[in-house]
Design a protein around this motif. Structure first.
Motif, PDB file in Angstrom:
ATOM      1  N   HIS A  70       0.856  -1.187   0.000  1.00  0.00           N
ATOM      2  CA  HIS A  70       0.000   0.000   0.000  1.00  0.00           C
ATOM      3  C   HIS A  70       0.891   1.236   0.000  1.00  0.00           C
ATOM      4  O   HIS A  70       1.850   1.317   0.758  1.00  0.00           O
ATOM      5  CB  HIS A  70      -0.892  -0.012   1.241  1.00  0.00           C
ATOM      6  CG  HIS A  70      -1.621   1.260   1.479  1.00  0.00           C
ATOM      7  ND1 HIS A  70      -2.646   1.690   0.662  1.00  0.00           N
ATOM      8  CD2 HIS A  70      -1.463   2.215   2.420  1.00  0.00           C
ATOM      9  CE1 HIS A  70      -3.096   2.853   1.113  1.00  0.00           C
ATOM     10  NE2 HIS A  70      -2.388   3.182   2.177  1.00  0.00           N
ATOM     11  N   HIS A  71       0.569   2.203  -0.847  1.00  0.00           N
ATOM     12  CA  HIS A  71       1.304   3.464  -0.877  1.00  0.00           C
ATOM     13  C   HIS A  71       0.760   4.382   0.217  1.00  0.00           C
ATOM     14  O   HIS A  71      -0.424   4.713   0.218  1.00  0.00           O
ATOM     15  CB  HIS A  71       1.140   4.147  -2.236  1.00  0.00           C
ATOM     16  CG  HIS A  71       1.850   3.456  -3.349  1.00  0.00           C
ATOM     17  ND1 HIS A  71       1.324   2.365  -4.004  1.00  0.00           N
ATOM     18  CD2 HIS A  71       3.062   3.698  -3.905  1.00  0.00           C
ATOM     19  CE1 HIS A  71       2.186   1.974  -4.929  1.00  0.00           C
ATOM     20  NE2 HIS A  71       3.241   2.759  -4.896  1.00  0.00           N
ATOM     21  N   VAL A  72       1.608   4.787   1.163  1.00  0.00           N
ATOM     22  CA  VAL A  72       1.194   5.687   2.240  1.00  0.00           C
ATOM     23  C   VAL A  72       0.716   7.001   1.640  1.00  0.00           C
ATOM     24  O   VAL A  72      -0.376   7.475   1.940  1.00  0.00           O
ATOM     25  CB  VAL A  72       2.348   5.916   3.240  1.00  0.00           C
ATOM     26  CG1 VAL A  72       1.944   6.914   4.308  1.00  0.00           C
ATOM     27  CG2 VAL A  72       2.778   4.587   3.859  1.00  0.00           C
ATOM     28  N   LEU A  73       1.542   7.608   0.809  1.00  0.00           N
ATOM     29  CA  LEU A  73       1.123   8.761   0.006  1.00  0.00           C
ATOM     30  C   LEU A  73       0.773   8.182  -1.356  1.00  0.00           C
ATOM     31  O   LEU A  73       1.647   7.691  -2.070  1.00  0.00           O
ATOM     32  CB  LEU A  73       2.238   9.800  -0.126  1.00  0.00           C
ATOM     33  CG  LEU A  73       1.903  11.017  -0.996  1.00  0.00           C
ATOM     34  CD1 LEU A  73       0.716  11.792  -0.419  1.00  0.00           C
ATOM     35  CD2 LEU A  73       3.107  11.933  -1.114  1.00  0.00           C
ATOM     36  N   PRO A  74      -0.521   8.167  -1.709  1.00  0.00           N
ATOM     37  CA  PRO A  74      -0.943   7.520  -2.952  1.00  0.00           C
ATOM     38  C   PRO A  74      -0.169   8.003  -4.175  1.00  0.00           C
ATOM     39  O   PRO A  74       0.186   9.176  -4.279  1.00  0.00           O
ATOM     40  CB  PRO A  74      -2.425   7.897  -3.061  1.00  0.00           C
ATOM     41  CG  PRO A  74      -2.850   8.184  -1.672  1.00  0.00           C
ATOM     42  CD  PRO A  74      -1.648   8.788  -1.009  1.00  0.00           C
ATOM     43  N   TYR A  75       0.077   7.067  -5.066  1.00  0.00           N
ATOM     44  CA  TYR A  75       0.789   7.373  -6.306  1.00  0.00           C
ATOM     45  C   TYR A  75       0.077   8.488  -7.066  1.00  0.00           C
ATOM     46  O   TYR A  75       0.708   9.382  -7.612  1.00  0.00           O
ATOM     47  CB  TYR A  75       0.880   6.102  -7.161  1.00  0.00           C
ATOM     48  CG  TYR A  75       1.942   6.158  -8.220  1.00  0.00           C
ATOM     49  CD1 TYR A  75       3.263   5.877  -7.915  1.00  0.00           C
ATOM     50  CD2 TYR A  75       1.625   6.493  -9.524  1.00  0.00           C
ATOM     51  CE1 TYR A  75       4.243   5.924  -8.882  1.00  0.00           C
ATOM     52  CE2 TYR A  75       2.597   6.540 -10.507  1.00  0.00           C
ATOM     53  CZ  TYR A  75       3.910   6.260 -10.174  1.00  0.00           C
ATOM     54  OH  TYR A  75       4.875   6.319 -11.134  1.00  0.00           O
ATOM     55  N   ALA A  76      -1.250   8.455  -7.045  1.00  0.00           N
ATOM     56  CA  ALA A  76      -2.052   9.462  -7.755  1.00  0.00           C
ATOM     57  C   ALA A  76      -1.897  10.860  -7.150  1.00  0.00           C
ATOM     58  O   ALA A  76      -2.220  11.858  -7.789  1.00  0.00           O
ATOM     59  CB  ALA A  76      -3.520   9.064  -7.736  1.00  0.00           C
ATOM     60  N   LYS A  77      -1.400  10.919  -5.922  1.00  0.00           N
ATOM     61  CA  LYS A  77      -1.221  12.211  -5.253  1.00  0.00           C
ATOM     62  C   LYS A  77       0.254  12.581  -5.120  1.00  0.00           C
ATOM     63  O   LYS A  77       0.630  13.379  -4.275  1.00  0.00           O
ATOM     64  CB  LYS A  77      -1.899  12.171  -3.896  1.00  0.00           C
ATOM     65  CG  LYS A  77      -3.372  11.813  -3.982  1.00  0.00           C
ATOM     66  CD  LYS A  77      -4.178  12.512  -2.962  1.00  0.00           C
ATOM     67  CE  LYS A  77      -5.599  12.045  -2.923  1.00  0.00           C
ATOM     68  NZ  LYS A  77      -6.451  12.513  -3.947  1.00  0.00           N
TER      69      LYS A  77
END
Length: 90
Positions: free
Chosen positions: A47-54
């Motif tokens: 899981h990306h802590v800071l989303p890739y999309a953001k």
């Protein structure tokens, strides 16, 4: 042929490192069963802590272990969407 972002070598390598040992889902707090097939809802993923999309990256410092289903529910939201006190995930 389309190449998915999660097919790159850095993500795959860091995902494997994230799931080493006895990983616990960072989103629901339950153990991850590494014997499950890749697309099983309770299989492990990163899981990306800071989303890739953001603007997040595939760096190891931005990845935590999670169940596939938990990760999909969370999506690219920054605030937790899984109620860890709920009985829904049991």
């Amino acid at each position: 042929m389309t190449v998915h972002r999660t097919s790159n070598r850095r993500y795959r390598t860091n995902r494997a490192k994230t799931l080493e040992g006895q990983p616990v889902c960072a989103l629901c707090g339950r153990a991850i069963d590494k014997t499950l097939l890749q697309y099983h809802p309770h299989s492990g993923t990163a899981h990306h802590v800071l989303p890739y999309a953001k603007g997040g990256t595939d760096e190891l410092t931005n990845l935590v272990p999670a169940h596939l289903e938990c990760n999909q529910k969370q999506g690219d939201k920054l605030d937790p969407v899984i109620d860890r006190t709920s009985r829904e995930w049991i």
